[in-house]
Design an enzyme around this catalytic site. Sequence first.
Site, PDB file in Angstrom:
ATOM      1  N   LYS A  49       0.831  -1.207  -0.122  1.00 32.20           N
ATOM      2  CA  LYS A  49      -0.025  -0.090   0.097  1.00 32.20           C
ATOM      3  C   LYS A  49       0.886   1.308   0.024  1.00 32.20           C
ATOM      4  O   LYS A  49       1.956   1.175   0.584  1.00 32.20           O
ATOM      5  CB  LYS A  49      -1.016  -0.028   1.411  1.00 32.20           C
ATOM      6  CG  LYS A  49      -1.585   1.393   1.639  1.00 32.20           C
ATOM      7  CD  LYS A  49      -2.540   1.406   0.484  1.00 32.20           C
ATOM      8  CE  LYS A  49      -3.291   2.862   0.851  1.00 32.20           C
ATOM      9  NZ  LYS A  49      -4.406   3.251  -0.367  1.00 32.20           N
ATOM     10  N   CYS A 133      -2.003  10.373  -6.081  1.00 29.93           N
ATOM     11  CA  CYS A 133      -3.020   9.709  -5.228  1.00 29.93           C
ATOM     12  C   CYS A 133      -4.243  10.951  -5.184  1.00 29.93           C
ATOM     13  O   CYS A 133      -4.113  12.018  -4.887  1.00 29.93           O
ATOM     14  CB  CYS A 133      -2.607   9.840  -3.701  1.00 29.93           C
ATOM     15  SG  CYS A 133      -4.155   9.470  -2.525  1.00 29.93           S
TER      16      CYS A 133
END
Length: 322
Positions: A49, A133
């Site tokens: 992650k 992101c």
Amino acid sequence: MDTKKIDISTSIKKIKLSSCIMNASGALCSTEQELNKLLKSSSGAIITKSCTSSPRKGNMNPRYFFCKKYGSINSMGLPNLGIDFYLDFFEKKKTKKPIFLSISGLSKEENFFLLRKANLSSKISAVELNLSCPNILGKDKKNNMINIGYDSYKLSYFLKEVFKLYEKPLGLKLPPYFNEIHIKNIAFTLNKYPIYFVTCINSIPNGIFINSTNESVVISPKKGFGGIGGKMIKPFALANIRLFYLYLRKEISIIGCGGITNGKDIFDHVLCGASAVQVGTQFIEEGLTIFDRLEKEFISILDKKNYLSINNFKGNLKKNLI
Ligand code: DHB
């Protein structure tokens, strides 16, 4: 009896993967339990992650929604256990699988900090630096990384700084681009730096799924807006892979990511120019057995086509109808 051996191994420069199929960052790779399971799976590599310098809880729930026909929407907000957890986890493990550490600092300075830490780890094969992101809320907006993936001038300046302090293999997770000229400009910038690979594409930002029974959005953060992944984004992933394959130096590998649910999807990604592929949404839905299934389906396609390895057809997409 046919005895030909089909090899789906690959390499990203000097990094060797026994299978070209791996997880995408964000998909079941946040916790100790998830990473242990990935270590035992038949994925060709593991990516974590995207991590930050301190642990984060992420956005409020529900923050992920899946629909079989189209794919997924998410606004996770970077929940992760912090870089020290991921580095310590792999420090204790013995594995032949390449380990990719995904990092996603909210600022340039945070990314420099994360890269300095990753530099010191002997277990990390490469860092995948996330330039895209899409799910950070207003309160985190000291963020000077926002849109850096869409600005080749800022990106070039940033990469110059990165390579002053970071020496190990580096890849970039790129956002989707929707015009050829944008990809040409970004590729021109990336070609100046010793980048190992790019991963195309991150989720497509600013989508919205609607529940028409409730007449409402399906995830809570950001008024229901989020990044779109899964089946629906495959054509955009393929176009980005194809154009980066045409415009990047051949020494920079491409990892395809976007809309993979079966062996044909992997074939298409490789045909466009991908050296490896990452599976996100479908991995979340199906779990660890997906790697065996995809491997089987992919090998069966190569078998029918008489290809023995991905190098027999990688990047060979024909541009005219035949
Ligand atoms: C998250 C989403 C992304 O698409 C990404 O690249 C990194 C993080 C998230 O919301 O956690």
